[in-house]
Design an enzyme around this catalytic site. Structure first.
Site, PDB file in Angstrom:
ATOM      1  N   GLU A  77       0.812  -1.205   0.000  1.00 20.48           N
ATOM      2  CA  GLU A  77       0.000   0.000   0.000  1.00 20.48           C
ATOM      3  C   GLU A  77       0.850   1.262   0.000  1.00 20.48           C
ATOM      4  O   GLU A  77       0.814   2.063   0.927  1.00 20.48           O
ATOM      5  CB  GLU A  77      -0.972  -0.039   1.187  1.00 20.48           C
ATOM      6  CG  GLU A  77      -1.921  -1.196   0.991  1.00 20.48           C
ATOM      7  CD  GLU A  77      -3.009  -1.316   2.046  1.00 20.48           C
ATOM      8  OE1 GLU A  77      -2.693  -1.170   3.228  1.00 20.48           O
ATOM      9  OE2 GLU A  77      -4.155  -1.597   1.677  1.00 20.48           O
ATOM     10  N   GLU A 108      -3.811 -10.790   0.361  1.00 23.94           N
ATOM     11  CA  GLU A 108      -4.549 -10.733   1.625  1.00 23.94           C
ATOM     12  C   GLU A 108      -5.984 -11.140   1.349  1.00 23.94           C
ATOM     13  O   GLU A 108      -6.585 -10.690   0.377  1.00 23.94           O
ATOM     14  CB  GLU A 108      -4.538  -9.309   2.215  1.00 23.94           C
ATOM     15  CG  GLU A 108      -3.162  -8.855   2.645  1.00 23.94           C
ATOM     16  CD  GLU A 108      -3.123  -7.426   3.192  1.00 23.94           C
ATOM     17  OE1 GLU A 108      -4.153  -6.942   3.702  1.00 23.94           O
ATOM     18  OE2 GLU A 108      -2.058  -6.803   3.096  1.00 23.94           O
TER      19      GLU A 108
HETATM   20  C1  GAL Z   1      -4.751  -4.207   4.244  1.00 21.18           C
HETATM   21  C2  GAL Z   1      -3.358  -3.888   4.666  1.00 21.18           C
HETATM   22  C3  GAL Z   1      -2.984  -4.568   5.948  1.00 21.18           C
HETATM   23  C4  GAL Z   1      -4.064  -4.400   6.959  1.00 21.18           C
HETATM   24  C5  GAL Z   1      -5.329  -4.957   6.428  1.00 21.18           C
HETATM   25  C6  GAL Z   1      -6.476  -4.767   7.360  1.00 21.18           C
HETATM   26  O1  GAL Z   1      -5.240  -3.219   3.412  1.00 21.18           O
HETATM   27  O2  GAL Z   1      -2.444  -4.243   3.677  1.00 21.18           O
HETATM   28  O3  GAL Z   1      -1.784  -4.019   6.409  1.00 21.18           O
HETATM   29  O4  GAL Z   1      -4.236  -3.058   7.234  1.00 21.18           O
HETATM   30  O5  GAL Z   1      -5.681  -4.274   5.260  1.00 21.18           O
HETATM   31  O6  GAL Z   1      -6.305  -5.366   8.565  1.00 21.18           O
END
Ligand code: GAL
Length: 953
Positions: A415, A485
């Site tokens: 990000e 993620e």
């Molecule tokens: C993503 C980010 C993580 C964390 C997650 C939410 O956007 O890359 O670092 O913030 O969301 O827990």
């Protein structure tokens, strides 16, 4: 009067340059050269600003005897000096790069040391810092060595000329905020300090400096090729392979390859004139081929997690045993990959990944997420002045970690928007190491990267991507896809993992993903149990968004990890119970099944009647075999019967003991018969009471008072659950977030209107209308009670009225029991489950206690339901359900659970509250991802369900 101007003496703090004075980055290795750990207690002084104190503390002879001490590695804010602060992506200071606040906590650290006996007279010496947040200036014996930024990256300084045999004074000034903080806006606690090791390394004359182990594997020939390029020439030996070559010279030999499933390492030595360096060589080839990530010629499926470094007392200062605990837990839960979100981990963690076998996406220490609030204006990643800092970070990661076979992908960061700086990093990495792939999720068009990566894409979109229907640039369309993620594991959940896995396994292009995230970053706190954002009085914070892991802060697995383990198990077992035909499929990418032993067992009404070994051939990856179960033992008529087939470790392995369960399945055989007691008893008035079979009711209201000798309070329809983090959802979610909508509709304050109590023939019927104030929707609810001599049956009929636009949180009854401790049930277990988190719920006879049935989510919320319960016994009652029900029992009400912010807010009352639910709403992952899939929604529709209560006392 003249005006005096002052210039902060700490100008380097706001300098975008990575630093000054450090040596070029190089590989991390163990050797026979002398070393001295400078970890331990250091003298410490905290100042409120970067230049509040002069730097005379660095001078030899400075008396710091009155200063307190802090442990290094450590964070001073976790050692009684100041406090930690948590923000997700908001910078906790005004965004005006590269400037930082005047209020800039600055920790002066001082350590005296002597060289140990035997420290060589000749050669050089290097002082290494493995991690300091966020900016440090260093002096040895009064001479300044330089300063650096890049918190989770190593920095080394040449110190031989300054070292004394005794009385060395090492001074380090650490600033919490620096220009580097703009590059380190990861979603985590801000934790300044010298949080990784400090080491003095002897550098012998003729010692190795930097070297690059190239160890590839040709899956067609079964041979590996080893070449070690070294700054300082020497010889490379690998005795087990009879390899003895000069550096720079390749050799090709037959080898066993390294994979995460078969982490074969060969011990070797790089011997230069002055030093012997230990090598651990893993032969493997990573390639982008046919649009797929292939290792050793085969496509891999990542069953991964995102791992932040975390310890509830020590923050990001982890010891090796904590790192090993992570690796062992991962291996024991079928996890095969780690993304080191969002910075290179302590180097020892990668040694463990090499050794135990985990694919690693090694991510650079870079995130500038806070610029999103200004549409990425002034993002350092698109500003040439910052590019040297970005390249410095890329180089420090790649050079340090390049000799780890486990590292298969480099990630530019997280990000951090888009821009020239990121392109420069990718170009540099590709040029330096063409043996691995480059990842960065922010590069949606894949201009600089080798993998199309997304986060939190909903199931349907992932399926479209799998089918190649997602469009995108020409380059992207030819690339494999990963979810870097998904499955946001905040609080109860994540839901929908099994659905993702099915989609991953249906399309080659989908190479799996990494659950967000491994561990809850709760801070151990004397009053709160585990603290989260806001608990330290932060001006800006993001609450418990920092607690979103598959393991609790103390590394106890949460139900989410148990679910993930089941969903990603590397053996698939399906079949047909009645015929006893079982099909076993090896879903590993590389390993055959020779490490596993299979076992069958046969359950009658949830109790195992017989068990035995099941012979399964050592299938190769992708292969299936049909095997036959033995003839089932006899079971009484009306009993529910099933097979359970389990795959267990056949022998002890480095990560698990013989008998450890890797995969399992259950195959139903005979269905249970539901027992409906005949309504032989008639209601009879008894003063203010009405008696029916074993039960007593309030004659006026029809409220149940007791069953046999067991007092029952407050039995009524219940639709409310303490919203989970996933029910609440994240504010930026595009879709409906049911937690807030439920509350707005008033589902937490339903009113129960009594419309009639009818005593007729063999039944007591209580008619009610259950509805929230200020709304016209309602649930007409009829409780019909019948009984035989000893058994009381309740049949609940629910008819919705009005236009129900929302699903219900739950639908069932709740009641209070005066006491209950032990709970026995026949149903899903042993742990909690919800409609989209029940893959790991095993049907059986389970025993627990009310206390042990609670899941300790750091922020209290709905938890602890057991699925598919046929019957349960607790508090002197047996309850049989028709159909099966969800069982929850707790020592506080849902309202108390809902109001609690920390576990310590929950104090057991005198009553045990039991919920028997006909339905539960799915969990989903909306605290950062998609909500529960439509098939897991609990709609308000006409429903009938019944329970039989029998006193057991
Ligand atoms: C993503 C980010 C993580 C964390 C997650 C939410 O956007 O890359 O670092 O913030 O969301 O827990």
């Amino acid at each position: 009067m003249s005006l005096r101007t002052t210039t902060p003496s700490a100008g380097y703090v706001e300098d975008v340059a990575p630093g000054r004075g450090a040596l070029p980055p190089r590989a991390r290795y163990a050797s026979d050269a002398a070393r001295l750990s400078l970890n331990g207690d250091w003298r410490f002084r905290l100042s409120p600003t970067a230049d509040a104190e002069d730097d005379s503390f660095a001078e030899p002879g400075y008396d710091a005897g009155a200063w307190p001490q802090v442990a290094v590695p450590g964070h001073w804010v976790l050692q009684g000096h100041g406090a930690p602060a948590y923000t997700n992506h908001l910078y906790p200071f005004p965004v005006d790069p590269p400037h930082v606040p005047t209020d800039n906590p600055t920790g002066d650290h001082l350590r005296h040391f002597d060289l140990p006996d035997g420290w060589p007279e000749t050669g050089d010496a290097v002082l290494r810092f493995d991690g300091v947040e966020s900016c440090a200036r260093v002096w040895l014996n009064g001479t300044e060595l330089g300063e650096f930024k890049g918190s989770r990256l190593p920095h080394e300084f040449e110190v031989a000329q300054l070292l004394k045999r005794v009385g060395n004074v090492l001074a380090v000034r650490v600033h919490q905020w620096s220009a580097g903080s703009y590059l380190e806006d990861q979603d985590q606690w801000w934790l300044p300090g010298i949080f990784r090791d400090v080491t003095l390394l002897h550098r012998p004359v003729g010692g190795a400096r930097d070297f690059f182990v190239h160890a590839s594997y040709d899956h067609l020939t079964g041979e590996g090729t080893l070449r070690v390029d070294s700054d300082v020439p020497g010889r490379v030996t690998v005795p087990e392979l009879s390899v003895d070559i000069a550096t720079g010279e390749p050799v090709t030999v037959a080898v066993e390859p390294w994979t995460a499933e078969t982490p074969r390492l060969y011990e070797g030595v790089l011997a230069t004139e002055g030093e012997r360096v230990a090598l651990r060589v893993g032969f493997r080839t990573v390639a982008l081929e046919d649009g797929l990530i292939k290792v050793n010629g085969r496509s891999v499926l990542f069953k991964g997690v995102n791992r932040h470094e975390w310890h509830p007392e020590r923050g990001r200062a982890l010891d090796v045993e904590t790192m090993r605990a992570d690796v062992l837990l991962m291996k024991r839960h079928n996890v095969n990959a780690v993304r080191t979100s969002h910075y290179p981990p302590h180097p020892a963690f990668l040694d463990l990944c090499d050794e135990y076998g985990l694919w690693v996406v090694d991510e650079c220490d870079l995130e500038t997420h806070g610029f999103v609030t200004q549409s990425w204006r002034d993002n350092p990643c698109d500003d040439d002045r910052w590019t040297p800092a970005l390249l410095d970070r890329a180089a420090r990661m790649v050079e340090r970690d390049k000799n780890h076979p486990s590292v298969v992908v480099w990630s530019l960061g997280n990000e951090a928007g888009t821009g020239r700086g990121l392109t420069a990093m990718a170009e540099w990495i590709h040029g330096r190491d063409d043996s691995r792939l480059v990842h960065y999720e922010g590069d949606v068009d894949c201009r600089d990267t080798d993998v199309y990566s997304r986060m939190y894409a909903p199931h349907a979109e992932v399926d479209r991507i799998g089918r190649g229907l997602d469009g995108g640039t020409h380059k992207r369309r030819a690339l494999p896809f990963i979810l870097c993620e998904y499955g946001h594991a905040m609080g109860n959940g994540p839901g929908g993992l099994a659905d993702y896995q099915r989609i991953f396994e249906s399309h080659d292009r989908l190479q799996g993903g990494f659950v967000w995230e491994w561990i809850d970053h709760g801070v151990a706190h004397p009053e709160l149990g585990f603290a989260y954002g806001g608990d330290f009085g932060e001006e800006l914070h993001d609450g418990n968004f920092v607690c979103d892991g598959l393991v609790f802060p103390d590394r106890t697995p949460s139900p989410g990890l148990t679910e993930f383990k089941k969903v990603i198990e590397p053996v698939r077992i399906d079949g047909d119970g009645p015929s006893g035909a079982v099909r076993v499929t090896n879903t590993h990418d590389f390993a055959d099944l020779s490490a596993l032993a299979f076992e069958w067992s046969y359950q009658v009404d949830g109790e195992t009647a017989e068990s035995g070994p099941l012979s399964v051939p050592p299938l190769t990856p992708g292969e299936s075999a049909d095997v036959k179960l033995p003839a089932p033992p006899d079971a009484p008529t009306g009993a529910e019967t099933q097979w359970t087939v389990r795959a267990l470790l056949a022998r002890d392995t480095p990560w698990g003991e013989r008998g450890h369960e890797v995969a399992w399945a259950q195959l139903p055989v005979g269905r249970r018969e539901s027992v409906v007691p005949a309504a032989t008893a008639s209601p009879a008035a008894d003063g203010p009471l009405l008696r029916l079979g074993p039960a007593a009711f309030d004659a006026r209201t029809g409220a149940l008072r007791a069953v046999g000798g067991v007092e029952v309070t407050g039995l009524r329809l219940d639709v409310w659950r303490a919203p989970t983090d996933n029910d609440e959802g994240a504010p930026w979610q595009p879709d409906a977030r049911y937690g807030p909508l439920w509350r707005r509709l008033g589902l937490h304050r339903m009113q129960h209107r009594l419309d009639g109590v009818e005593v007729g023939g063999d039944a007591l019927t209580v008619r009610t209308r259950v509805a929230p104030a200020a709304a016209e929707v309602a649930l007409r609810t009829v409780y019909r009670w019948t009984a035989d001599g000893n058994r009381l049956r309740l049949c609940v009929s629910v008819t919705p009225e009005g236009d129900w636009q929302l699903p219900l949180p739950r639908l069932g009854i709740r009641f209070g029991l005066a006491s209950a401790d032990r709970v026995t049930w026949f149903g899903g277990g042993p742990g909690e489950a919800y409609p989209d988190t029940k893959a790991a719920s095993k049907l059986g006879r389970w025993r627990s206690t009310v206390d042990a049935m609670q899941t300790p989510y750091v922020r209290p919320q709905e938890n602890g339901a057991r699925a598919d319960v046929r019957w349960a016994e607790l508090g002197g009652l047996r309850v049989d359900g028709d159909p099966e029900f969800w069982l929850t029992a707790r020592r506080w009400t849902t309202e108390q659970l809902d109001a609690a912010r920390h576990l310590t807010d929950l104090t057991p009352g005198g009553t045990v509250w039991v919920n028997l639910d006909h339905g539960q709403m799915g969990i989903g992952s909306q605290s950062c991802g998609p909500g529960a899939l439509p098939q897991y929604h609990l709609h308000a529709r006409p429903s009938t369900f019944s329970f039989v209560f029998t006193p057991t006392g």
